[in-house]
Motif scaffolding. Structure first.
Motif, PDB file in Angstrom:
ATOM      1  N   SER A   9       0.940  -1.108   0.200  1.00  0.00           N
ATOM      2  CA  SER A   9       0.176   0.077  -0.037  1.00  0.00           C
ATOM      3  C   SER A   9       0.824   1.248  -0.146  1.00  0.00           C
ATOM      4  N   ALA A  10       1.914   1.276   0.927  1.00  0.00           N
ATOM      5  CA  ALA A  10       2.760   2.607   0.983  1.00  0.00           C
ATOM      6  C   ALA A  10       3.440   2.629  -0.409  1.00  0.00           C
ATOM      7  N   ARG A  47       2.348   1.845  -3.486  1.00  0.00           N
ATOM      8  CA  ARG A  47       1.610   2.239  -4.219  1.00  0.00           C
ATOM      9  C   ARG A  47       1.125   3.793  -4.115  1.00  0.00           C
ATOM     10  N   GLN A  48       1.137   4.372  -2.841  1.00  0.00           N
ATOM     11  CA  GLN A  48       0.926   5.826  -2.736  1.00  0.00           C
ATOM     12  C   GLN A  48       2.389   6.327  -3.110  1.00  0.00           C
ATOM     13  N   MET A  49       3.437   5.856  -2.906  1.00  0.00           N
ATOM     14  CA  MET A  49       4.652   6.554  -3.352  1.00  0.00           C
ATOM     15  C   MET A  49       4.460   6.848  -4.809  1.00  0.00           C
ATOM     16  N   ALA A  65       2.306   9.406  -5.657  1.00  0.00           N
ATOM     17  CA  ALA A  65       2.630  10.818  -5.544  1.00  0.00           C
ATOM     18  C   ALA A  65       3.480  11.110  -6.739  1.00  0.00           C
ATOM     19  N   GLU A  70       1.114  14.105  -0.554  1.00  0.00           N
ATOM     20  CA  GLU A  70       0.900  12.863  -0.892  1.00  0.00           C
ATOM     21  C   GLU A  70       2.225  11.989  -0.631  1.00  0.00           C
ATOM     22  N   LEU A  71       3.441  12.769  -1.017  1.00  0.00           N
ATOM     23  CA  LEU A  71       4.692  11.925  -0.960  1.00  0.00           C
ATOM     24  C   LEU A  71       4.946  11.677   0.690  1.00  0.00           C
ATOM     25  N   GLU A 108       2.952  11.632   2.995  1.00  0.00           N
ATOM     26  CA  GLU A 108       1.926  10.675   3.474  1.00  0.00           C
ATOM     27  C   GLU A 108       2.459   8.914   3.097  1.00  0.00           C
ATOM     28  N   SER A 109       2.842   8.932   1.871  1.00  0.00           N
ATOM     29  CA  SER A 109       3.309   7.816   1.468  1.00  0.00           C
ATOM     30  C   SER A 109       4.758   7.178   2.375  1.00  0.00           C
ATOM     31  N   ALA A 158       3.440   6.090   5.654  1.00  0.00           N
ATOM     32  CA  ALA A 158       2.882   4.831   5.697  1.00  0.00           C
ATOM     33  C   ALA A 158       3.962   3.821   5.627  1.00  0.00           C
ATOM     34  N   LEU A 159       5.103   4.149   4.944  1.00  0.00           N
ATOM     35  CA  LEU A 159       6.044   2.982   4.487  1.00  0.00           C
ATOM     36  C   LEU A 159       6.892   2.886   5.888  1.00  0.00           C
TER      37      LEU A 159
END
Length: 411
Positions: free
Chosen positions: A141-142, A144-146, A149, A237-238, A240-241, A244-245
C-alpha cells in the motif's frame, strides 16, 4: 500497479513454455537482446561473474550459496560468432531458474524498465522467516501511494493535489509491474521507460529533496526546506506515503536503478544511493504534510459539467449540486452550493440533458472537490448527437440518482 509478471506479459505465438517458475511468461527473443544489457542486469541483481574467455564471453552464476548448477554464458558483444545461440541458452536457463532474481532480469529484458525497490526493517515471524500478511500489505500500500505521488508530481508541482490529476496519474501506473519478494519485507516495481520514465525521474528527485528537507528541519527546526522541496516534487501525498512506509517499522529505504537499455536520464546520477527514513523522521514529515494541506491555495476555475445529483432542504431556496466534470478542472466530480435561481437553472439543464458552465474557486479543503463563490451558471448548448447521448445516460441512471439523493438526504 498490482500486475504480476505473468499477467502482464504473454507468450508470443509459437513460443515454447518452459516448466520452471516462469510458466506462462514470454521468452525474450535472443535476436533482440543486447548482451551488454543482460550483463548489466545480472550484475544489478547479484549474479556473480566467474570469468570466461576474455573478449569472447563471461560466465555468471546466481546469487546465494545454492546455485543449483545454473551457469550462464553471456557473450561480450553481438560480434561474437555464437552470440544468438548463447543468448538463447542463457534466456532458457533464466526462465527455468528457481532464483527469484532471474524473474527480475527477465522483466528488464522483456520490458525496459526503471526499477524502484523498497525495504522495510520489520521483525520476522515464524520459522520460515516471513513477515505477517498485514505487514506485507502495508508495504504494498505504501509503495503504491509513493508511485502515485510520483505520477502526480510528473503532471505538475503542488504541495497538495487532493483529487486533482488523479485519473491521469493512475493511468500512468497501469503498466507498472510488481514482483513478489521473499520474506515480505522488500518489494520491487518495474516502471516501463516508454510510459513511466517521467514518474521515476520525478520520484527520484522528490525523495532526495524530502530527505534533505527532513535533515534541515531536524537540525534547525525550520520548515523552509519543505517549501522549496515542492519544486522537486515533494507534496503531502509523498510525505504521507513515506509515513505509511516507515510507520510500524525500524526504518525504510527506497532505491532506484535506471534501465540499462534506456540509459541514465538527463540530470540524474548514474547510481542512486538508497534514500533512508527512520521513525525519528515522522514528526517532520507529519508537520510538512499539514503545512502543505494548509498552504495550498484555492484555484479560480470555470467548469463545464453535467449535473448528477441535487439536494436542498426544502422545495425552495438554495441547494447543492454534484457535477461530473467535463472540462475546466482536473478532478472527476465537484460539489457546488447554488442560490435558488442558479439551482433551478441547474435542475432544468439536468432534466433536458444539458451540461452547465459555472465559475468559482476550487477549494483545497476536502481535496479540491468543492466549488465556492459560484457565479454565472448557464446551460451549455450541445449538438443533437451529444444531447441524445446525455439524455440516454440520464434515463439509464435516473433510478440511481433518485436513490442516491434519498440516501444523501437521509444522511
Amino acid at each position: 500497479m498490482h500486475q504480476p509478471f505473468d499477467e502482464h506479459v504473454r507468450p508470443r505465438p509459437g513460443a515454447t513454455e518452459p516448466s520452471g517458475p516462469w510458466l506462462g511468461a514470454v521468452e525474450p527473443d535472443p535476436a533482440d537482446v543486447d548482451p551488454v544489457v543482460l550483463g548489466a542486469l545480472l550484475d544489478r541483481h547479484g549474479w556473480r561473474r566467474r570469468g570466461g574467455a576474455a573478449g569472447r564471453y563471461t560466465r555468471w552464476t546466481p546469487p546465494g550459496p545454492a546455485t543449483g548448477g545454473t551457469s550462464l554464458l553471456v557473450p561480450e558483444s553481438k560480434a561474437f560468432p555464437d552470440c544468438e545461440d548463447l543468448l538463447g541458452e542463457a534466456i532458457t536457463a533464466l526462465l527455468r531458474s528457481a532464483a527469484p532474481s532471474a524473474r527480475d532480469v527477465l522483466v528488464g529484458l522483456t520490458v525496459p524498465s526503471d526499477e524502484i525497490r523498497w525495504w522495510r526493517d520489520t521483525p520476522l515471524t515464524g520459522s520460515s522467516g516471513t513477515a505477517q500478511w498485514t505487514v506485507q500489505e502495508q508495504l504494498r500500500s505504501a509503495a503504491r501511494q509513493m508511485l502515485l505521488a510520483g505520477a502526480l508530481a510528473a503532471r505538475g508541482r503542488a504541495g497538495y493535489y487532493g483529487a486533482r490529476h488523479r485519473r491521469q496519474a493512475q493511468a500512468l501506473l497501469e503498466g507498472v509491474l510488481v514482483g513478489p519478494a521473499p520474506g515480505g519485507r522488500t518489494l520491487t516495481a518495474f516502471v516501463p521507460v516508454q510510459s513511466g520514465r517521467a514518474l521515476a525521474v520525478r520520484l527520484c528527485h522528490a525523495l532526495q529533496a524530502a530527505r534533505e528537507a527532513v535533515d534541515y528541519q531536524r537540525a534547525t527546526g525550520g520548515m523552509e526546506a519543505f517549501d522549496a522541496a515542492v519544486h522537486a516534487g515533494v507534496s503531502r501525498e509523498l510525505t504521507e506515503s513515506v509515513i505509511a512506509l516507515v510507520r510500524g517499522s525500524e526504518g525504510a529505504r527506497i532505491a532506484l536503478a535506471w534501465s540499462p537499455a534506456a540509459g541514465v536520464p538527463q540530470g540524474c546520477a548514474a547510481r542512486m544511493e538508497p534514500v533512508e527514513f527512520s521513525p525519528g523522521d515522522l514528526p517532520a514529515l507529519r508537520a510538512a504534510g499539514a503545512r502543505y494541506l494548509q498552504d495550498e491555495p484555492s484555484v479560480p476555475v470555470r467548469i463545464t459539467g453535467t449535473v448528477v445529483r441535487m439536494r436542498r432542504s426544502g422545495p425552495r431556496g438554495s441547494g447543492t449540486v454534484r457535477l461530473r466534470v467535463l472540462a475546466g478542472a482536473d478532478v472527476p466530480h465537484i460539489r457546488v452550493a447554488l442560490d435558488e435561481d442558479a439551482y433551478r437553472t441547474a435542475g432544468h439543464a439536468h432534466l433536458v440533458g444539458l451540461p452547465i458552465r459555472v465559475a468559482g474557486r476550487l477549494e483545497s479543503r476536502g481535496g479540491f472537490r468543492r466549488l465556492t463563490d459560484a457565479s454565472g451558471l448557464v446551460p451549455v448548448p450541445v449538438d443533437e448527437a451529444d444531447r441524445d447521448r446525455l439524455m440516454k445516460s440520464l434515463q439509464e441512471n435516473l433510478d440511481f440518482f433518485e436513490e442516491a439523493g434519498e440516501q444523501e438526504e437521509d444522511g
